[in-house]
Design a protein around this motif. Structure first.
Motif: not given
Length: 216
Positions: A159-171, A107-113
């Motif tokens: 279940k936890n993966l959404m498709q969005i139209s907001a623009l994002i890129d590498h970084g 699910e491509d997340f990392i939770l850290f402090r």
């Protein structure tokens, strides 16, 4: 995660894992894009990582005021504690990851402090957004610190993966996806079709991290 050690989440309440779930849904609580950016710009930060040979850049954000933070697993993959830098928006101060609490490649997340306190943070949404709802992304595509974009939830693909139209890129990876009530609903991650002009981007739901924090 090859070199990043992962601490176990204690069963008892741990102060720095406390997260308040927010439910501001309602027309009277809607914020426009400029208000959301002004309020949460400093809760999103740049992440610099290294595998010992190459440097990489991504994004992350705080979910409480004691340095509890979220980003993408792939931003940190193959890197080690001590090789990363967390740069807060509008500041030249660089911080390190104090501990990794949980990560998931699936699910491509990392939770850290992060070893910093009194941080601005984005409240975690209690509910998932529906298809068609407005969302706003803050991240650092191509190293352009805390770039703002807007769009809609185009579809839920899992279940936890959404498709969005907001623009994002590498970084942008690991940046915050925020609903129009000022609550973080997702972690921006990438594109379904790199180079496509159809805004086929995706984010992982913030729900993925909820089992590993103390939700109030």
């Amino acid at each position: 995660m090859s070199n990043i050690s992962q601490s176990k989440v204690a069963v008892e309440c741990k102060h720095d894992l406390n997260v308040v779930l927010s439910d501001n849904r309602g027309d009277n609580n809607k914020l426009d894009g400029s208000m959301i950016f002004a309020k949460y710009n400093t809760a999103v930060f740049m992440v610099f990582t290294s595998d010992g040979y190459n440097m990489y850049q991504g994004s992350g954000f705080f979910i409480n005021n004691e340095g509890l933070a979220v980003s993408n697993y792939h931003v940190f993959k193959g890197t080690g504690i001590g090789e990363e830098g967390i740069k807060l928006a509008g500041s030249n101060n660089v911080y390190k990851v104090a501990e990794v609490i949980k990560s998931s490649e699936d699910e491509d997340f990392i939770l850290f402090r992060v070893d910093v306190s009194n941080t601005n943070y984005i409240p975690v949404a209690k509910y998932k957004p529906s298809v068609g709802e407005k969302v706003y992304a803050i991240g650092s595509p191509r190293g352009l610190e805390n770039t703002f974009s807007s769009g809609e939830v185009s579809q839920w693909r899992d279940k936890n993966l959404m498709q969005i139209s907001a623009l994002i890129d590498h970084g942008s990876s690991g940046g915050a996806l925020i609903n129009e009530y000022g609550e973080v609903v997702g972690i921006t991650s990438g594109s379904f079709a790199d180079g496509s002009q159809a805004n086929l981007n995706y984010a992982w739901s913030i729900d993925a991290i909820k089992p590993f924090v103390n939700c109030k």
